[in-house]
Design a protein around this motif. Sequence first.
Motif, PDB file in Angstrom:
ATOM      1  N   THR A 262       0.834  -1.201   0.000  1.00  0.00           N
ATOM      2  CA  THR A 262       0.000   0.000   0.000  1.00  0.00           C
ATOM      3  C   THR A 262       0.869   1.251   0.000  1.00  0.00           C
ATOM      4  N   LEU A 263       2.001   1.196   0.697  1.00  0.00           N
ATOM      5  CA  LEU A 263       2.905   2.347   0.717  1.00  0.00           C
ATOM      6  C   LEU A 263       3.662   2.472  -0.601  1.00  0.00           C
ATOM      7  N   TRP A 264       3.992   1.344  -1.213  1.00  0.00           N
ATOM      8  CA  TRP A 264       4.616   1.395  -2.534  1.00  0.00           C
ATOM      9  C   TRP A 264       3.647   1.992  -3.561  1.00  0.00           C
ATOM     10  N   LYS A 265       2.345   1.740  -3.376  1.00  0.00           N
ATOM     11  CA  LYS A 265       1.344   2.340  -4.255  1.00  0.00           C
ATOM     12  C   LYS A 265       1.349   3.854  -4.105  1.00  0.00           C
ATOM     13  N   ALA A 266       1.395   4.334  -2.867  1.00  0.00           N
ATOM     14  CA  ALA A 266       1.447   5.773  -2.630  1.00  0.00           C
ATOM     15  C   ALA A 266       2.707   6.380  -3.241  1.00  0.00           C
ATOM     16  N   SER A 267       3.833   5.675  -3.097  1.00  0.00           N
ATOM     17  CA  SER A 267       5.090   6.146  -3.688  1.00  0.00           C
ATOM     18  C   SER A 267       4.990   6.187  -5.215  1.00  0.00           C
ATOM     19  N   GLU A 268       4.336   5.186  -5.810  1.00  0.00           N
ATOM     20  CA  GLU A 268       4.165   5.127  -7.262  1.00  0.00           C
ATOM     21  C   GLU A 268       3.357   6.318  -7.779  1.00  0.00           C
ATOM     22  N   LEU A 269       2.448   6.819  -6.946  1.00  0.00           N
ATOM     23  CA  LEU A 269       1.637   7.975  -7.331  1.00  0.00           C
ATOM     24  C   LEU A 269       2.332   9.302  -7.033  1.00  0.00           C
TER      25      LEU A 269
ATOM     26  N   TYR B 121      -0.320   5.873   6.270  1.00  0.00           N
ATOM     27  CA  TYR B 121      -0.252   4.715   7.153  1.00  0.00           C
ATOM     28  C   TYR B 121      -0.945   5.017   8.481  1.00  0.00           C
ATOM     29  N   ALA B 122      -0.768   6.239   8.984  1.00  0.00           N
ATOM     30  CA  ALA B 122      -1.451   6.645  10.211  1.00  0.00           C
ATOM     31  C   ALA B 122      -2.962   6.669  10.004  1.00  0.00           C
ATOM     32  N   LEU B 123      -3.418   7.119   8.812  1.00  0.00           N
ATOM     33  CA  LEU B 123      -4.847   7.118   8.496  1.00  0.00           C
ATOM     34  C   LEU B 123      -5.409   5.703   8.515  1.00  0.00           C
ATOM     35  N   PHE B 124      -4.695   4.775   7.888  1.00  0.00           N
ATOM     36  CA  PHE B 124      -5.118   3.367   7.890  1.00  0.00           C
ATOM     37  C   PHE B 124      -5.268   2.854   9.319  1.00  0.00           C
TER      38      PHE B 124
ATOM     39  N   ALA C  31     -11.282  -3.086  -0.977  1.00  0.00           N
ATOM     40  CA  ALA C  31     -10.064  -2.327  -0.686  1.00  0.00           C
ATOM     41  C   ALA C  31      -8.986  -2.604  -1.730  1.00  0.00           C
ATOM     42  N   SER C  32      -8.827  -3.876  -2.112  1.00  0.00           N
ATOM     43  CA  SER C  32      -7.821  -4.249  -3.104  1.00  0.00           C
ATOM     44  C   SER C  32      -8.135  -3.623  -4.465  1.00  0.00           C
ATOM     45  N   LEU C  33      -9.404  -3.624  -4.849  1.00  0.00           N
ATOM     46  CA  LEU C  33      -9.801  -2.990  -6.109  1.00  0.00           C
ATOM     47  C   LEU C  33      -9.553  -1.482  -6.051  1.00  0.00           C
ATOM     48  N   ALA C  34      -9.801  -0.883  -4.890  1.00  0.00           N
ATOM     49  CA  ALA C  34      -9.568   0.551  -4.738  1.00  0.00           C
ATOM     50  C   ALA C  34      -8.089   0.892  -4.911  1.00  0.00           C
ATOM     51  N   PHE C  35      -7.204   0.080  -4.337  1.00  0.00           N
ATOM     52  CA  PHE C  35      -5.768   0.311  -4.523  1.00  0.00           C
ATOM     53  C   PHE C  35      -5.356   0.088  -5.980  1.00  0.00           C
ATOM     54  N   ALA C  36      -5.939  -0.916  -6.608  1.00  0.00           N
ATOM     55  CA  ALA C  36      -5.576  -1.227  -7.994  1.00  0.00           C
ATOM     56  C   ALA C  36      -5.872  -0.066  -8.932  1.00  0.00           C
ATOM     57  N   TYR C  37      -6.971   0.635  -8.699  1.00  0.00           N
ATOM     58  CA  TYR C  37      -7.409   1.667  -9.637  1.00  0.00           C
ATOM     59  C   TYR C  37      -7.241   3.092  -9.106  1.00  0.00           C
ATOM     60  N   ALA C  38      -6.626   3.246  -7.920  1.00  0.00           N
ATOM     61  CA  ALA C  38      -6.429   4.586  -7.353  1.00  0.00           C
ATOM     62  C   ALA C  38      -5.490   5.409  -8.237  1.00  0.00           C
ATOM     63  N   GLU C  39      -5.912   6.616  -8.561  1.00  0.00           N
ATOM     64  CA  GLU C  39      -5.100   7.504  -9.398  1.00  0.00           C
ATOM     65  C   GLU C  39      -4.942   8.892  -8.793  1.00  0.00           C
ATOM     66  N   ASP C  40      -5.764   9.224  -7.802  1.00  0.00           N
ATOM     67  CA  ASP C  40      -5.704  10.557  -7.201  1.00  0.00           C
ATOM     68  C   ASP C  40      -5.846  10.452  -5.689  1.00  0.00           C
TER      69      ASP C  40
ATOM     70  N   SER D 294      -9.277   8.857  -4.133  1.00  0.00           N
ATOM     71  CA  SER D 294      -9.393   7.404  -4.314  1.00  0.00           C
ATOM     72  C   SER D 294      -8.373   6.656  -3.462  1.00  0.00           C
ATOM     73  N   LEU D 295      -7.181   7.242  -3.273  1.00  0.00           N
ATOM     74  CA  LEU D 295      -6.169   6.599  -2.436  1.00  0.00           C
ATOM     75  C   LEU D 295      -6.595   6.631  -0.966  1.00  0.00           C
ATOM     76  N   ILE D 296      -7.162   7.740  -0.520  1.00  0.00           N
ATOM     77  CA  ILE D 296      -7.667   7.826   0.852  1.00  0.00           C
ATOM     78  C   ILE D 296      -8.771   6.795   1.075  1.00  0.00           C
ATOM     79  N   ALA D 297      -9.676   6.659   0.099  1.00  0.00           N
ATOM     80  CA  ALA D 297     -10.750   5.666   0.209  1.00  0.00           C
ATOM     81  C   ALA D 297     -10.178   4.254   0.332  1.00  0.00           C
ATOM     82  N   ALA D 298      -9.106   3.969  -0.423  1.00  0.00           N
ATOM     83  CA  ALA D 298      -8.483   2.650  -0.369  1.00  0.00           C
ATOM     84  C   ALA D 298      -7.909   2.379   1.021  1.00  0.00           C
ATOM     85  N   PHE D 299      -7.222   3.362   1.607  1.00  0.00           N
ATOM     86  CA  PHE D 299      -6.642   3.174   2.935  1.00  0.00           C
ATOM     87  C   PHE D 299      -7.729   3.022   4.003  1.00  0.00           C
ATOM     88  N   VAL D 300      -8.845   3.753   3.861  1.00  0.00           N
ATOM     89  CA  VAL D 300      -9.949   3.630   4.818  1.00  0.00           C
ATOM     90  C   VAL D 300     -10.571   2.230   4.756  1.00  0.00           C
TER      91      VAL D 300
END
Length: 400
Positions: free
Chosen positions: A245-252, A263-266, A300-309, A312-318
Motif C-alpha cells: 500500500t505504501l509502494w502504491k502511494a510512492s508510485e503515485l 499509514y497513520a490514516l489506515f 479495498a484491493s480494487l480501490a488500490f488497484a485503480y487509485a489515481e488521485d 481514491s487513495l484515501i478511500a483505499a486506505f480507509v
Amino acid sequence: MEDRESSKANERRIFGISWNVFVLGLVSFLNDMSSEMISPVVPKYLTDVLKTGELLGGTLMGAIESLSSLFKVAFGYISDRFRKRKVFIFTGYALSAFSKGALAFTRYWWDFLSLRILDRVGKGIRTAPRDALIAESSEKGKTGKSFGFHRMMDTLGAVTGPLVGIALLYLMRGMIAEKAYRYLFLFSAVPGLLSLLIIALFVKERGREVRKKITGISALKSRNLRLFLAVVAVGALGRYSYAFTLWKASELGYSLRDEMAFYALFNLMYAAAAYPIGFYSDRVGKRKLITVGFMIAALASLAFAYAEDLPSLIAAFVLYGLYIAIEDTVPRAYMADLAGDFEKGTVIGTYHTVFGIFVFPASVVAGYLWQNYSLSHSFLYAAAMNLLAFVMMLSVPERD
C-alpha cells in the motif's frame, strides 16, 4: 467452571474490561508504537538503502509477515500444557524490542532479514499465549469485546507510532536519510522496553485457574473449524503486506512523510473500528462479520488497484483499515469461542499458523506480479482471492 466465572466477575475492571485485558492492551499499545515508528520506513530502507528489487522486497516482507505464525501453534500448545502464559508473553516482547533497536546496525538485506525474523519469532512466541490469556480473562460471551479492545489499543499504538516517526524525522531533517533511518530504529526500542516493565509488574496468570480436562473432544476435530481454517488459508493468499500500500502511494508520487500519514490514516480507521466491531460481533455473530470482512477486503484491493488521485487513495486506505479491523479481531474471538478451556492456546495458535503459512506466498505472488506486470495486478490478484474466501465463508455453518 462456575468458580472461575465468579472470580472473573469479581475481578478488578477498568472501563468494563478485565484487568489483564486492559494491561495487555496497554502493552500492545506501546509495542505497536515501537513497531510502527519504523514500519513505514522499512519499505524505503529495503529499496533505497539495502537496494533490494521488487520481487526480493515483496518476498522479504512476506517472509517477515509469515514466519512469526509458524511458531504460534507450538507455543500456544506449550502454554496450554504448562498453564502458564506470562513467561511466553514477556519473552516474545523482549525479543521484539531488542531486534528493532538492532536494525540500526544492519548493512545488508540478510542481516536485516535475520533481525526481522527474530522480531517475528518473538511475536510467534507471545501471540497465542497472550490471546489465550485474553480469552481466559474475559466473561463468557464477551470475547469479541475483549479482543476488540485489545486490537483497538494495539492499533492506537500503530496510529501514534507513525506520527512519532514523522516528528523524529522532522527533527532530523537535513541529516542523511540512511543515518536518520538508523537513529529512528534505535528510538523505536524505548517504548518496547517500557512494555516489558509493565508485563513484569502487572500481568496476572490465569491459566492455573482452568482445570485441565483429561477427556474432551478437541475443537480441531470439528468440521466447522476445519472449513473455517480452509477459508483462512484462501483469505491469507489475498493478504498482501502493508508495504504494497505504501509502494502504491510512492508510485503515485507521494513522499515518505506523506506515506507515513497515509499509514497513520489506515491505523486510525483500524483503531476506531476494532472495539465496536468486536463488541458488535458478540451480538450478531462472528461468522457473519468475518464473511463481510472478506468482501470489504476485495473492495479495498480494487480501490488500490485503480487509485489515481488523492480521494481514491484515501478511500483505499480507509477500506483497508476497516477490513483489517474485522479480520484481525473477530477470527481470534471466533476461535476462542470454539476452543475448550484446556486448548485455547493450541486452537488460537493453529489459526495463526495456518494464516502465516499462506500469507507468505501471497506477498511473493504480489511481488512477482508487480515486477513483471504492474502493482495494480498485485491488488487485482488479492481482490480475486478475497472474493473466493467470501464465497467459501458462506458455506461455513454457525455451529456444528
